[in-house]
Design a protein around this motif. Structure first.
Motif, PDB file in Angstrom:
ATOM      1  N   SER A 637      47.354  20.548  72.251  1.00  0.00           N
ATOM      2  CA  SER A 637      47.559  19.445  71.302  1.00  0.00           C
ATOM      3  C   SER A 637      49.009  18.973  71.312  1.00  0.00           C
ATOM      4  CB  SER A 637      47.164  19.889  69.895  1.00  0.00           C
ATOM      5  OG  SER A 637      47.453  18.882  68.947  1.00  0.00           O
ATOM      6  N   LEU A 638      49.934  19.909  71.387  1.00  0.00           N
ATOM      7  CA  LEU A 638      51.351  19.541  71.419  1.00  0.00           C
ATOM      8  C   LEU A 638      51.707  18.851  72.732  1.00  0.00           C
ATOM      9  CD1 LEU A 638      52.985  22.751  69.848  1.00  0.00           C
ATOM     10  CD2 LEU A 638      52.355  20.606  68.710  1.00  0.00           C
ATOM     11  N   GLU A 639      51.107  19.302  73.824  1.00  0.00           N
ATOM     12  CA  GLU A 639      51.361  18.662  75.115  1.00  0.00           C
ATOM     13  C   GLU A 639      50.891  17.216  75.116  1.00  0.00           C
ATOM     14  OE1 GLU A 639      49.463  21.123  77.963  1.00  0.00           O
ATOM     15  OE2 GLU A 639      51.050  22.663  77.972  1.00  0.00           O
ATOM     16  N   ARG A 640      49.749  16.951  74.471  1.00  0.00           N
ATOM     17  CA  ARG A 640      49.231  15.579  74.411  1.00  0.00           C
ATOM     18  C   ARG A 640      50.180  14.667  73.645  1.00  0.00           C
ATOM     19  NH1 ARG A 640      44.205  18.230  73.814  1.00  0.00           N
ATOM     20  NH2 ARG A 640      44.312  18.034  71.529  1.00  0.00           N
ATOM     21  N   LYS A 641      50.832  15.204  72.629  1.00  0.00           N
ATOM     22  CA  LYS A 641      51.780  14.393  71.857  1.00  0.00           C
ATOM     23  C   LYS A 641      52.957  13.964  72.734  1.00  0.00           C
ATOM     24  CE  LYS A 641      50.782  16.189  67.248  1.00  0.00           C
ATOM     25  NZ  LYS A 641      50.337  14.860  66.727  1.00  0.00           N
ATOM     26  N   ILE A 642      53.385  14.869  73.627  1.00  0.00           N
ATOM     27  CA  ILE A 642      54.481  14.519  74.530  1.00  0.00           C
ATOM     28  C   ILE A 642      54.030  13.474  75.536  1.00  0.00           C
ATOM     29  CG2 ILE A 642      55.927  15.393  76.406  1.00  0.00           C
ATOM     30  CD1 ILE A 642      56.326  17.915  74.916  1.00  0.00           C
ATOM     31  N   CYS A 643      52.814  13.627  76.054  1.00  0.00           N
ATOM     32  CA  CYS A 643      52.312  12.726  77.101  1.00  0.00           C
ATOM     33  C   CYS A 643      52.074  11.312  76.586  1.00  0.00           C
ATOM     34  CB  CYS A 643      51.020  13.274  77.693  1.00  0.00           C
ATOM     35  SG  CYS A 643      51.238  14.824  78.605  1.00  0.00           S
ATOM     36  N   GLN A 644      52.014  11.154  75.273  1.00  0.00           N
ATOM     37  CA  GLN A 644      51.772   9.824  74.712  1.00  0.00           C
ATOM     38  C   GLN A 644      52.973   8.908  74.888  1.00  0.00           C
ATOM     39  OE1 GLN A 644      50.620  10.416  70.643  1.00  0.00           O
ATOM     40  NE2 GLN A 644      48.647  11.353  71.173  1.00  0.00           N
ATOM     41  N   PHE A 645      54.150   9.491  75.170  1.00  0.00           N
ATOM     42  CA  PHE A 645      55.380   8.689  75.269  1.00  0.00           C
ATOM     43  C   PHE A 645      56.107   9.003  76.560  1.00  0.00           C
ATOM     44  CE2 PHE A 645      54.374   9.049  70.819  1.00  0.00           C
ATOM     45  CZ  PHE A 645      54.541   7.754  70.361  1.00  0.00           C
TER      46      PHE A 645
END
Length: 645
Positions: A637-645
């Protein structure tokens, strides 16, 4: 013949969509007897669509003197600086102007006028003055030629030369290619927060830091080698006579982080070098490019009082015979409070045609607002009658000639300055100043700093003679800057100590917005009340001093000082942090919470565009390390937050 024209066209071909990081555009403004100021040339051409009608109007008016007092006879030229806001950008830019006038008996005015203007976000005085001198001299060779096309390639070539330069960075030395010239230049070093990372500010005023050879040659002419400084008649030790206990103005080297940075964005430069580069585009200190002695050599007795007005955010009208003199004086005043970056509004050159004319007229008399305006039109004296302080500085051309003949260049300031002791006296002085220009200092302020003692200390280190040699006067100028830098740090000392106390109470300093929120003005004021201040620099009661600090912590200058210190604290924290050690000291919940707070900060800063790739990439790498220490159930979940930007 056609082949030669084709080759020439190819040589000067430029991608009009390409923007140089050094400048926005180059403009040529001329004066038309029928319509007035006229924008003759603008490059790149795309700016004609970007600039509003108001922008163009203000640009043309600021490119010419606002009155007949140009300090130029029939033929001559002049360099000066102005600031303006572009509607398309929303930011304020500096306009570097090469104004020239040439005798022309065919027109009723008697002479023709033209200005070459470079608009840029940088106040780099030295290189742009040299650039405009070269470009302006070349351009006016065809003065009077109505064929704009004959000059078109010259402007494009100048823009092309500047576009090829390296990205401007802090403290970097350049050899700038411009036409057939090489312009040496060392950009300023960000030192606005030196007092936060060094204890040098605790030195007493009389124990100023020794001027280094680097400082002495910073302003040296490119035509002379630095070793010539040793041959000057004035001994540096005699001029300085100061302690050499430390070398000021050097950002403390930070150790490299253990994070492996993305090599696509980060070079092999040192971390401290990257920190300097990451500050590009912000408020550059340019005090070393100003010759304070040259500007204020006849006003040294009042210099501490000027410093107090600027430090405490008092609004000042700077009235001079020419735009060159007033712009130089305004920039010099602003530089007096270094290491504070002046937080108020200032305009090195301001005209009655400016769209902010009415707005500034009313705001300048409010204690909560800080303005310094450089003017040449005496109409301001009447229209801005409620402004509390007027500084008329600089001699008219005819007065300069009289002084040169009488050998009276180094006049004592008290003999030419008047200060009204009553409202009636001030009004009478203002009325006289409107009709007859005279160097004056008009104010009714009761000064709170011990300016008599401080002025005596300042003058005791300055030789009582005039220096026509630029390098010699620059040595004295650096000494004056050192004096006021330490004086400002003496005033800031309790606030600096408070800043450190607040930082010690923070668990992490990786989130810039959170650091700022902790810096509440009331905390700083209470710290001064409870821990005291440097009594030697004041000449008033403790109650009055507390009132001064109470107003200062809510002033634009304090906000600017806090922002600069917070920014450098944030940068150093980002560069120094060891993610492994940090995460090892946190619980799982604290790691996740910190990650989300950093993510929120990252999104905000990335959207604002205020950080470069180095800092953004460093923040990303810190987050990646934090994910490794987070519970496995939430890592995806935290990795997805980074990949969003």
């Amino acid at each position: 013949m056609k082949q030669e024209e084709h080759e020439k066209s190819a040589e000067y071909h430029i991608d009009h969509n390409k923007e140089t990081l050094w400048i926005e555009f180059i403009a040529v403004v001329t004066f038309d007897m029928e319509i007035g100021q006229k924008l003759e040339r603008l490059f790149p051409d795309c700016y004609r669509d970007k600039l509003s009608t108001l922008n163009i109007k203000e640009l043309t008016y600021l490119s010419f003197p606002d009155s007949n007092a140009t300090n130029i006879k029939t033929n001559g030229s002049m360099y000066y600086l102005f600031k303006m806001k572009l509607d398309s950008k929303g930011d304020k830019f500096y306009g570097h102007v090469f104004y020239t006038q040439k005798e022309d008996k065919s027109i009723s005015r008697g002479y023709s006028m033209k200005s070459v203007v470079i608009l840029t976000k940088y106040p780099f005085l030295s290189p742009f003055k040299q650039i405009l001198s070269i470009l302006g001299q070349e351009y006016i060779k065809t003065f009077g030629d109505d064929s704009v096309s004959s000059n078109r390639d010259l402007i494009e070539e100048a823009y092309q030369n500047i576009s090829s330069w390296d990205i401007p960075s802090m403290g970097k030395s350049y050899s700038l290619n411009f036409f057939d010239h090489i312009i040496p230049y060392k950009s300023p070093v960000f030192r606005a927060t030196r007092s936060m990372i060094s204890s040098n500010h605790e030195l007493k005023i009389e124990n100023l830091v020794k001027i280094t050879d680097d400082d002495l040659i910073l302003k040296a002419s490119s035509k002379k080698e630095s070793k010539e400084l040793k041959k000057k008649k004035i001994s540096k030790s005699k001029l300085v006579g100061l302690s050499s206990t430390s070398k000021p103005g050097v950002i403390k080297r930070v150790r490299a982080s253990s994070i492996k940075y993305n090599q696509s964005h980060v070079s092999s430069a040192t971390t401290s070098g990257l920190i300097k580069s990451s500050l590009q585009g912000r408020k550059f200190p340019y005090q070393n490019e100003l010759n304070l002695y040259e500007v204020f050599k006849k006003n040294l007795n009042q210099l501490v009082q000027y410093w107090e007005l600027v430090l405490l955010g008092q609004s000042i009208l700077v009235y001079s015979p020419s735009s060159y003199l007033c712009s130089r004086a305004v920039l010099s005043l602003v530089s007096l409070i270094f290491p504070i970056v002046y937080g108020g509004e200032y305009r090195p050159y301001f005209t009655v045609h400016n769209s902010e004319f009415s707005q500034f007229k009313d705001l300048g008399r409010e204690n909560s607002k800080s303005f310094i305006l450089g003017i040449t039109n005496p109409f301001f004296i009447k229209s801005y009658n409620d402004w509390p302080h007027i500084l008329a500085i600089g001699e008219k051309l005819d007065q300069q000639e009289k002084n040169i003949k009488s050998n009276g260049l180094f006049a004592i300031a008290s003999s030419i300055f008047t200060s009204g002791s009553s409202s009636k006296g001030i009004e009478e002085s203002k009325s006289k100043l409107m009709w007859t220009y005279k160097e004056s200092f008009l104010t009714q302020r009761k000064f709170v700093f011990n300016y008599q003692m401080l002025t005596k200390q300042l003058l005791s280190t300055i030789p009582q003679s005039d220096f026509e040699d630029e390098e010699q006067s620059q040595i004295v100028s650096i000494q004056i800057h050192r004096f006021f830098e330490h004086l400002t740090c003496q005033f800031l000392e309790p606030l600096t100590n408070c800043f450190r106390e607040i930082l010690r109470g923070l668990k992490v300093c990786l989130i810039q917005s959170e650091i700022k929120k902790s810096m509440k003005p009331k905390i700083f004021y209470n710290y001064v009340v409870n821990h005291g201040y440097n009594r030697s620099i004041f000449a008033t009661s403790e109650k009055n001093v507390f009132q001064i600090y109470a107003r200062f912590v809510y002033s634009p200058n304090f906000k600017s000082w806090i922002n600069s210190n917070v920014e450098l604290t944030f940068y150093n924290s980002i560069s120094n942090v060891n993610p492994q050690e940090l995460c090892s000291s946190l619980t799982d919940i604290e790691i996740i919470d910190l990650f989300l707070r950093i993510q929120k900060e990252f999104i905000s800063l990335n959207k604002a565009g205020t950080l470069d790739h180095y800092i953004l990439n460093t923040i990303r790498n810190i987050q990646l390390e934090m994910i490794n220490y987070a519970p496995e159930t939430i890592q995806s979940s935290l990795e997805r937050k980074i990949c969003q930007f």
